[in-house]
Design a protein around this motif. Structure first.
Motif, PDB file in Angstrom:
ATOM      1  N   LEU A 135      -5.927  10.394  -3.049  1.00  0.00           N
ATOM      2  CA  LEU A 135      -7.148   9.632  -3.286  1.00  0.00           C
ATOM      3  C   LEU A 135      -6.853   8.135  -3.401  1.00  0.00           C
ATOM      4  N   GLU A 136      -5.746   7.803  -4.058  1.00  0.00           N
ATOM      5  CA  GLU A 136      -5.378   6.407  -4.240  1.00  0.00           C
ATOM      6  C   GLU A 136      -4.874   5.791  -2.942  1.00  0.00           C
ATOM      7  N   ALA A 137      -4.398   6.635  -2.061  1.00  0.00           N
ATOM      8  CA  ALA A 137      -3.659   6.137  -0.911  1.00  0.00           C
ATOM      9  C   ALA A 137      -4.518   5.573   0.208  1.00  0.00           C
ATOM     10  N   LYS A 210       5.815   4.339  -5.292  1.00  0.00           N
ATOM     11  CA  LYS A 210       4.438   4.807  -5.156  1.00  0.00           C
ATOM     12  C   LYS A 210       3.454   3.649  -5.250  1.00  0.00           C
ATOM     13  N   ASN A 211       3.668   2.761  -6.215  1.00  0.00           N
ATOM     14  CA  ASN A 211       2.756   1.630  -6.410  1.00  0.00           C
ATOM     15  C   ASN A 211       2.766   0.695  -5.214  1.00  0.00           C
ATOM     16  N   ALA A 212       3.958   0.431  -4.678  1.00  0.00           N
ATOM     17  CA  ALA A 212       4.073  -0.468  -3.525  1.00  0.00           C
ATOM     18  C   ALA A 212       3.368   0.109  -2.306  1.00  0.00           C
ATOM     19  N   SER A 217      -1.500   0.343   1.474  1.00  0.00           N
ATOM     20  CA  SER A 217      -2.667   1.060   1.980  1.00  0.00           C
ATOM     21  C   SER A 217      -3.952   0.311   1.651  1.00  0.00           C
ATOM     22  N   ALA A 218      -4.001  -0.318   0.486  1.00  0.00           N
ATOM     23  CA  ALA A 218      -5.204  -1.020   0.039  1.00  0.00           C
ATOM     24  C   ALA A 218      -5.425  -2.334   0.786  1.00  0.00           C
ATOM     25  N   LEU A 219      -4.445  -2.773   1.563  1.00  0.00           N
ATOM     26  CA  LEU A 219      -4.584  -4.040   2.322  1.00  0.00           C
ATOM     27  C   LEU A 219      -5.752  -3.998   3.281  1.00  0.00           C
TER      28      LEU A 219
END
Length: 222
Positions: A135-137, A210-212, A217-219
């Motif tokens: 979901l976050e990805a 994971k955070n990086a 992906s959020a870019l």
């Protein structure tokens, strides 16, 4: 002659986790003993193993009468009732079973089970973490955690980096992410040159924390 003895598995508790695990083990052709108080669930498992028993008591004597102590590995899949989970685990360990694995629903629950001598699994938490990763990805097509510090993701090229080169973006310096490969059209680039320009619908294979990876992906939203 070699020892070709097959591992015998036991499952106590046929909830969703226990039933799914029982089906997987049965389908793989392993010898299996299953126990539960629900007659319907036990009867369903009798299609896969003749060693399926209805038990209304979880004391050591009742468990022993099923022959569960003859298993090499027993998985206690009872998690929703803490007191029952603990008692079953205690009795399984005291029966001298080589390996007892117990389902835990919280860290505290798991710590108690470990002190009793069981190996602990957290299926609900693990599934939740996997779902959260997806979901976050954002645009991630796949996500694999290799260790606490490094993961690998496969994602569609974020919109905001289309038309930019590897050298221009410098993902390693800016995000501590390494490019493992790029799939563009029908071609896979396993060695990506600094001059490579990202295209729309490119598939990126990246490694990093994971955070990086989530930030990359959020870019697409920028």
């Amino acid at each position: 002659m070699g020892n070709d003895k097959k591992t015998i598995y036991g499952i106590v508790g046929l909830g969703k986790f226990g039933m799914a695990l029982a089906h997987e083990l049965a389908d793989s052709g392993t010898e299996l003993i299953v126990l539960d108080k629900d007659a319907d669930k036990v009867n369903e498992m009798r299609e896969y193993t003749e060693n399926a028993f209805i038990i209304n008591n979880i004391d050591k004597k009742t468990l022993s009468e099923t022959g569960i102590q003859n298993c090499d590995v027993v998985i206690n899949c009872i998690g929703s009732h803490l007191d029952i989970s603990i008692l079953v685990t205690l009795n399984l360990v005291s029966l001298g079973i080589k390996k007892v694995i117990a389902k835990a629903t919280s860290t505290e629950h798991g710590e108690i089970l470990e002190k009793l001598g069981a190996e602990v699994v957290y299926p609900d938490r693990d599934m939740a973490e996997r779902l959260a990763n997806r979901l976050e990805a954002g645009r991630m097509l796949d996500f694999v955690t290799l260790s606490e510090h490094i993961s690998i993701s496969k994602l569609v090229c974020p919109d905001s980096i289309v038309g930019k080169s590897v050298q221009e973006l410098n993902l390693r310096k800016e995000y501590s992410v390494n490019i493992l490969a790029v799939e563009s059209g029908q071609k896979l680039y396993e060695i990506v040159s600094p001059s490579y320009v990202f295209k729309e619908d490119d598939i990126l294979f990246l490694s990093g924390s994971k955070n990086a990876l989530t930030k990359i992906s959020a870019l697409k939203n920028k």
